[in-house]
Design an enzyme around this catalytic site. Sequence first.
Site, PDB file in Angstrom:
ATOM      1  N   HIS A  95      64.895  21.220  13.100  1.00 30.98           N
ATOM      2  CA  HIS A  95      65.367  21.223  11.715  1.00 30.98           C
ATOM      3  C   HIS A  95      66.674  20.446  11.636  1.00 30.98           C
ATOM      4  O   HIS A  95      67.622  20.730  12.362  1.00 30.98           O
ATOM      5  CB  HIS A  95      65.589  22.655  11.229  1.00 30.98           C
ATOM      6  N   SER A  96      66.713  19.436  10.763  1.00 25.48           N
ATOM      7  CA  SER A  96      67.904  18.606  10.561  1.00 25.48           C
ATOM      8  C   SER A  96      68.318  17.951  11.883  1.00 25.48           C
ATOM      9  O   SER A  96      67.538  17.201  12.458  1.00 25.48           O
ATOM     10  CB  SER A  96      69.028  19.452   9.948  1.00 25.48           C
ATOM     11  N   MET A  97      69.509  18.241  12.407  1.00 27.94           N
ATOM     12  CA  MET A  97      69.890  17.682  13.705  1.00 27.94           C
ATOM     13  C   MET A  97      68.832  17.955  14.755  1.00 27.94           C
ATOM     14  O   MET A  97      68.555  17.117  15.620  1.00 27.94           O
ATOM     15  CB  MET A  97      71.210  18.278  14.155  1.00 27.94           C
ATOM     16  N   ALA A 123      61.867  18.636  10.298  1.00 27.24           N
ATOM     17  CA  ALA A 123      62.195  19.135   8.968  1.00 27.24           C
ATOM     18  C   ALA A 123      63.616  18.723   8.582  1.00 27.24           C
ATOM     19  O   ALA A 123      64.524  18.735   9.417  1.00 27.24           O
ATOM     20  CB  ALA A 123      62.075  20.657   8.933  1.00 27.24           C
TER      21      ALA A 123
END
Length: 252
Positions: A95-97, A123
């Site tokens: 997720h993200s990073m 994501a």
Amino acid sequence: MLDVSARRRRALRHFGSPGTGRVRLLCFHYAGGTASAFREWPRRLPADVATVAVQLPGRDTRLDEPPHVHMGSVVAELLDVLDPLLDEPFACYGHSMGARVALALAHELRATSRPGPRALFVAASAATAARGRVRGWDEPDEGLIAYLRDLGGTPPIVFERPDLLDLFLPALRADLTVVATAGDPVRPPLDVPVHAFAGADDREASAARMAAWREETTGPFTLDVVPGGHFFDEDGVGRVFDVIAGTLAEPR
């Protein structure tokens, strides 16, 4: 200096019943996050999917260890601590990073002739070809806090407690430094299925910016636009679980 086995115990959180999973789901948290973000995942996923969450240094149970500030050192540690888990089928969720980390890891696994993931779930992270400037990482704390407020998802009490900010901001800044300085190396695309999830109200990683993940693989690609912003709402998270469960289901 911790040896590999000690780092492995600190870096990997095995949620759910150990040893019961037919396939492992390696989970990578967002910038400033912790492995605890995935604590409830075994309850929402099929019993034969074993949730293994990575805990990067500089936070929570690894608060006494300096955080990484370069993607190369993140991936190098992951190769060490994850190596014993690669002998059985696995997939990656970031997720993200965490999506950037999962992508970098998948490429390094291929480069070092190690087994690769069955699928890559990403994501809330713009694809390589659509990334913009990373905010906050090279700004004073006030700028970093403003960026954090804009993203949403942080409990209000964190902003009201200087002691909590003092614990949280160094890891967040280090993580964003990893992302901001990683660059975009030229490399052949992966050949694994990539499933991307974009929050409908996410300005950082809109559906248009997430769609460019299709360029990261020669395999199947899907993009789901789910309810929520950078951090999905309950319906959005439910869609993530549905896709992961369906993708990793036992072949008939």
